[in-house]
Write a protein that holds these residues in place. Structure first.
Motif, short mmCIF file in Angstrom:
data_model
loop_
_atom_site.label_atom_id
_atom_site.label_comp_id
_atom_site.label_asym_id
_atom_site.label_seq_id
_atom_site.Cartn_x
_atom_site.Cartn_y
_atom_site.Cartn_z
N PRO A 11 -14.85 -13.83 -8.79
CA PRO A 11 -13.55 -14.50 -8.76
C PRO A 11 -13.66 -15.90 -8.18
N GLU A 12 -12.89 -16.84 -8.74
CA GLU A 12 -12.79 -18.15 -8.12
C GLU A 12 -11.99 -18.00 -6.84
N GLY A 13 -12.16 -18.89 -5.88
CA GLY A 13 -11.39 -18.83 -4.65
C GLY A 13 -11.95 -17.79 -3.70
N SER A 14 -11.20 -17.54 -2.65
CA SER A 14 -11.65 -16.66 -1.59
C SER A 14 -10.99 -15.29 -1.71
N LEU A 15 -11.80 -14.27 -2.05
CA LEU A 15 -11.27 -12.92 -2.22
C LEU A 15 -11.48 -12.12 -0.94
N GLU A 16 -10.38 -11.61 -0.39
CA GLU A 16 -10.47 -10.79 0.82
C GLU A 16 -9.89 -9.41 0.52
N ILE A 17 -10.65 -8.37 0.85
CA ILE A 17 -10.19 -7.00 0.62
C ILE A 17 -10.07 -6.30 1.96
N SER A 18 -8.91 -5.73 2.23
CA SER A 18 -8.71 -5.09 3.52
C SER A 18 -8.00 -3.75 3.34
N VAL A 19 -8.21 -2.87 4.31
CA VAL A 19 -7.49 -1.60 4.35
C VAL A 19 -6.06 -1.87 4.79
N VAL A 20 -5.11 -1.26 4.12
CA VAL A 20 -3.69 -1.45 4.44
C VAL A 20 -3.34 -0.65 5.70
N THR A 21 -2.82 -1.37 6.70
CA THR A 21 -2.46 -0.69 7.96
C THR A 21 -1.02 -0.97 8.37
N ASP A 22 -0.31 -1.83 7.64
CA ASP A 22 1.08 -2.11 8.03
C ASP A 22 1.96 -2.23 6.79
N GLN A 23 3.27 -2.26 7.03
CA GLN A 23 4.22 -2.22 5.91
C GLN A 23 4.15 -3.50 5.07
N ALA A 24 3.87 -4.65 5.71
CA ALA A 24 3.82 -5.90 4.95
C ALA A 24 2.71 -5.84 3.90
N ALA A 25 1.55 -5.34 4.30
CA ALA A 25 0.43 -5.23 3.35
C ALA A 25 0.74 -4.15 2.29
N MET A 26 1.42 -3.08 2.72
CA MET A 26 1.79 -2.03 1.75
C MET A 26 2.77 -2.59 0.72
N ASP A 27 3.73 -3.39 1.18
CA ASP A 27 4.68 -4.01 0.25
C ASP A 27 3.96 -4.91 -0.75
N ALA A 28 2.93 -5.62 -0.27
CA ALA A 28 2.16 -6.49 -1.16
C ALA A 28 1.42 -5.66 -2.20
N ALA A 29 0.82 -4.54 -1.75
CA ALA A 29 0.12 -3.65 -2.68
C ALA A 29 1.10 -3.08 -3.71
N LEU A 30 2.27 -2.68 -3.23
CA LEU A 30 3.26 -2.11 -4.16
C LEU A 30 3.76 -3.16 -5.14
N SER A 31 3.82 -4.43 -4.72
CA SER A 31 4.26 -5.48 -5.64
C SER A 31 3.26 -5.63 -6.79
N VAL A 32 1.97 -5.49 -6.48
CA VAL A 32 0.94 -5.53 -7.54
C VAL A 32 1.11 -4.33 -8.47
N ARG A 33 1.26 -3.15 -7.89
CA ARG A 33 1.41 -1.93 -8.71
C ARG A 33 2.67 -1.99 -9.56
N PHE A 34 3.75 -2.55 -9.00
CA PHE A 34 4.98 -2.67 -9.77
C PHE A 34 4.75 -3.53 -11.01
N ARG A 35 4.10 -4.67 -10.83
CA ARG A 35 3.86 -5.55 -11.98
C ARG A 35 2.96 -4.90 -13.02
N VAL A 36 1.92 -4.21 -12.54
CA VAL A 36 0.94 -3.65 -13.49
C VAL A 36 1.46 -2.36 -14.14
N PHE A 37 1.89 -1.41 -13.32
CA PHE A 37 2.22 -0.10 -13.89
C PHE A 37 3.65 -0.02 -14.41
N VAL A 38 4.62 -0.59 -13.69
CA VAL A 38 6.01 -0.46 -14.11
C VAL A 38 6.34 -1.52 -15.17
N GLU A 39 6.07 -2.79 -14.87
CA GLU A 39 6.44 -3.84 -15.83
C GLU A 39 5.53 -3.85 -17.05
#
Ligand code: COA
Length: 171
Positions: A11-39
């Motif tokens: 990937p171009e740019g800086s890719l950071e992968i982290s384990v989700v430990t708080d609601q803000a990161a979970m919301d970000a993960a869910l936003s990706v899943r919403f776009r991919v799986f639901v939309e």
């Protein structure tokens, strides 16, 4: 910068992968899943989100990872540590299950999905897990094969999408 241009699997740019430990990161993960799986794939929202997505970091039965490219959420996946059989196929490996693997369309074919899977594999190995099983959408079977998975059993329908079980023994 990431514009969807292939860079030979990096990937171009800086890719950071982290384990989700708080609601803000979970919301970000869910936003990706919403776009991919639901939309994109038209999976009903009520089927897409479940109890494994609640109380991020506090549920020992699940581990979510989130990938950010230059700070922006671009991909996610989760490892279900208590679910050794998704119940749709009579034969199963006995390994924990990876699911909800999603990379935003504009960031595919740049190695992001591979990095997300490798991050979950490393977390699983660190927990002494012997291998992984998953339910692959048929179009994604070659992606998982590149990661060492082999297909098992027949093709079946889940959420109206063709799937096949796949396994990756670590040794
Ligand atoms: N068909 C064949 N090969 C594929 C592929 C596909 N659909 N998708 C990826 N690959 C190959 C890549 O060419 C690459 O090969 P290499 O090892 O020779 O470099 C390798 O798999 C890794 O690909 P990568 O770029 O890391 O994958 P990605 O970031 O594009 O993510 C998915 C792959 C499947 C996660 C992504 O396409 C996606 O999110 N799709 C929509 C959601 C989905 O279907 N998820 C899977 C549910 S089971």
């Amino acid at each position: 910068m990431a514009g969807g241009t292939s860079t030979g699997g990096r990937p171009e740019g800086s890719l950071e992968i982290s384990v989700v430990t708080d609601q803000a990161a979970m919301d970000a993960a869910l936003s990706v899943r919403f776009r991919v799986f639901v939309e994109e794939q038209h999976v009903p929202l009520e089927e897409e989100v479940d109890g494994y997505d609640a109380n991020p970091g506090a549920n020992p039965a699940v581990l979510h990872v989130l990938a950010r490219l230059d700070g922006e959420p671009v991909a996610t996946a989760r490892l279900l540590l208590d679910q050794h059989d998704h119940g749709l196929h009579e034969a199963h490996s006995g390994y924990p299950h990876i699911g909800r693997v999603a990379v935003l369309a504009e960031h595919r074919q740049n190695g992001v999905g591979r990095r997300v899977m490798e991050a979950l594999h490393a977390e699983a190995r660190a927990r002494g897990i012997a291998g992984i099983t998953l339910s692959a959408q048929l179009h994604a079977v070659p992606f998982y094969e590149r990661l060492g998975y082999t297909a098992r059993g027949e093709v079946y329908l889940d959420a109206g999408i063709e799937h096949r079980d796949m396994d990756l023994p670590f040794e």
